[in-house]
Design an enzyme around this catalytic site. Structure first.
Site, short mmCIF file in Angstrom:
data_model
loop_
_atom_site.label_atom_id
_atom_site.label_comp_id
_atom_site.label_asym_id
_atom_site.label_seq_id
_atom_site.Cartn_x
_atom_site.Cartn_y
_atom_site.Cartn_z
N ARG A 125 5.34 -4.55 0.16
CA ARG A 125 5.52 -5.84 0.84
C ARG A 125 5.51 -6.92 -0.23
NH1 ARG A 125 3.41 -6.80 6.40
NH2 ARG A 125 5.03 -8.37 6.29
N ASP A 148 0.20 -16.19 3.51
CA ASP A 148 0.42 -15.01 2.66
C ASP A 148 0.48 -15.36 1.19
OD1 ASP A 148 1.74 -14.47 5.44
OD2 ASP A 148 1.21 -12.54 4.55
O1 MRU Z 1 4.04 -9.78 8.40
P1 MRU Z 1 2.57 -9.87 8.62
O2 MRU Z 1 2.14 -9.57 10.01
O3 MRU Z 1 1.78 -9.11 7.57
O4 MRU Z 1 2.28 -11.41 8.37
C1 MRU Z 1 0.97 -11.89 8.43
C2 MRU Z 1 0.85 -13.35 8.41
O5 MRU Z 1 1.79 -14.08 8.27
C3 MRU Z 1 -0.53 -13.88 8.46
O6 MRU Z 1 -0.57 -15.10 9.12
C4 MRU Z 1 -1.01 -14.00 7.03
O7 MRU Z 1 -0.94 -12.76 6.37
C5 MRU Z 1 -2.37 -14.49 6.93
S1 MRU Z 1 -3.48 -13.25 7.39
C6 MRU Z 1 -5.06 -13.76 7.21
#
Ligand code: MRU
Length: 360
Positions: free
Chosen positions: A89, A243
């Site tokens: 990712r 992120d």
């Molecule tokens: O694609 P994801 O579900 O991993 O995305 C997660 C998010 O955007 C969250 O808001 C972010 O990781 C913050 S988690 C504390």
């Protein structure tokens, strides 16, 4: 984190040394815990989003590197597993931070000690993560308390959140949801507007499930409702997770976050971003130019998962055959639209000075 009243962590280490995580693809309909015991299993769990959320990716990635060293503690194995796990990712920076922490912690060690050392670091990452999120919660709680004091008695503080930045995205408590849980636990009336968060519906399937399990009142809304709610003074503040935050305070988060920040700005609604220090990417300044935005599979847009009336999970097509799609997983909210950052060390302006002040 509470599931049907019982406290859990989203990742636990088993006596065998493997880890057990929740396979989030089945929530809220089915609670499936799965065991991961190899680097490849950890990589697949991250890539296919059994597990997700920036801080949790870091923890699973750290264990993955530890498992790789158990199999083969050589430099070659370390580099190969690092590369595989990092590629799973690309947007959330916490994964890179955790993998770098393991590499730094083991590279000067004899091969015989490397796996144990890596797994000890992974354990520390998990424990520290819980403390960090509790600290974020305490700082954010102050904001909610202030708003509650200004409300007529009995009126809840209305908070809008996007995606899932709760305990499912971390080891426990969450980032954006930690202040909300703490306020609720202290008897402060809170009510959460939960964005559904297409295409994978982390709001509808994960945040709503978390809040329901904790007993926090919420209303699920479609992604496009936030602007309307803010125009009609239904939202007192927004809190989202992130992120990756650049050294200048630009915020990358789940696609759609930017539109909520624009609507908040236009309507004078405070827009806060909650994050641990592991989410800051000190190597870049300009979020729009420098953050790699993950592009995800076509079928997340053309199809949708859900549970049928018969209780079976089903995946249905919602558009014409062969539709052309674009599926950007994240967007960047410029720092100027962020009221402040809620960190484990306090609430700071989303600026280079604010960030540097706390972390130097
Ligand atoms: O694609 P994801 O579900 O991993 O995305 C997660 C998010 O955007 C969250 O808001 C972010 O990781 C913050 S988690 C504390």
């Amino acid at each position: 984190m509470k599931i049907q009243g019982v406290w859990h962590r989203s990742l636990r280490e088993d006596p065998s040394g493997a880890i057990t995580i929740l396979d989030q693809r089945w929530l809220p309909h089915d609670l499936r815990w799965v065991q991961l015991a190899t680097a490849d299993q950890c990589a697949e769990a991250i890539r296919a989003m059994w597990t997700r959320g920036a801080p949790l990716l870091a923890a699973v990635g750290a264990y993955g590197l530890g498992f790789a060293l158990q199999d083969d503690p050589s430099d070659r194995s370390l580099t190969a597993a690092y590369t595989t796990l990092l590629s799973t990712r690309p947007t959330a920076v916490n994964l890179r931070w955790a993998l770098d922490a393991i590499v730094q912690g083991v590279r000067d060690r004899p091969e015989a000690e490397r796996a144990n050392q890596a797994l000890a670091i992974a354990r520390d990452i998990c424990d520290e993560e819980v403390e960090t999120n509790q600290a974020i919660g305490r700082h954010g709680l102050g904001l909610i308390k202030d708003l509650a004091m200004a409300k007529p008695p009995g009126q809840p503080v209305n908070i809008l959140t996007h995606c899932n930045a709760g305990w499912l995205a971390t080891i426990d408590w969450g980032t954006a949801l930690a202040p909300i849980y703490m306020a609720h636990d202290q008897g402060i009336a809170v009510h959460v507007y939960v964005d559904e968060t297409r295409p994978r519906n982390q709001g509808a399937s994960l945040t709503a499930w978390e809040l329901a399990n904790h007993g926090v009142p919420f209303t699920l809304v479609v992604d496009n409702a936030g602007g309307h709610l803010m125009q009609h003074e239904q939202v007192d503040l927004c809190i989202v997770g992130t992120d990756r935050v650049t050294a200048n305070g630009d915020v990358c988060n789940k696609i759609g976050t930017y539109l909520k920040a624009l609507a908040a700005n236009d309507n004078g609604v405070p827009f806060y971003v909650a994050l641990p220090y592991t989410t800051i990417d000190w190597t870049i300044k300009d979020g729009l130019a420098e953050i790699p935005i993950e592009q995800r599979p076509h079928d997340e847009v053309t199809h949708i998962w859900g549970q049928t009336a018969a209780g079976e999970m089903a995946n249905v097509q919602i558009t014409v055959d062969n539709a052309t799609t674009a599926n950007y997983g994240f967007d960047v909210t410029p720092a100027r639209l962020v009221t402040a950052l809620i960190t484990e060390r306090g609430i700071i302006p989303a600026t280079a000075e604010g960030l540097a002040m706390l972390y130097t």
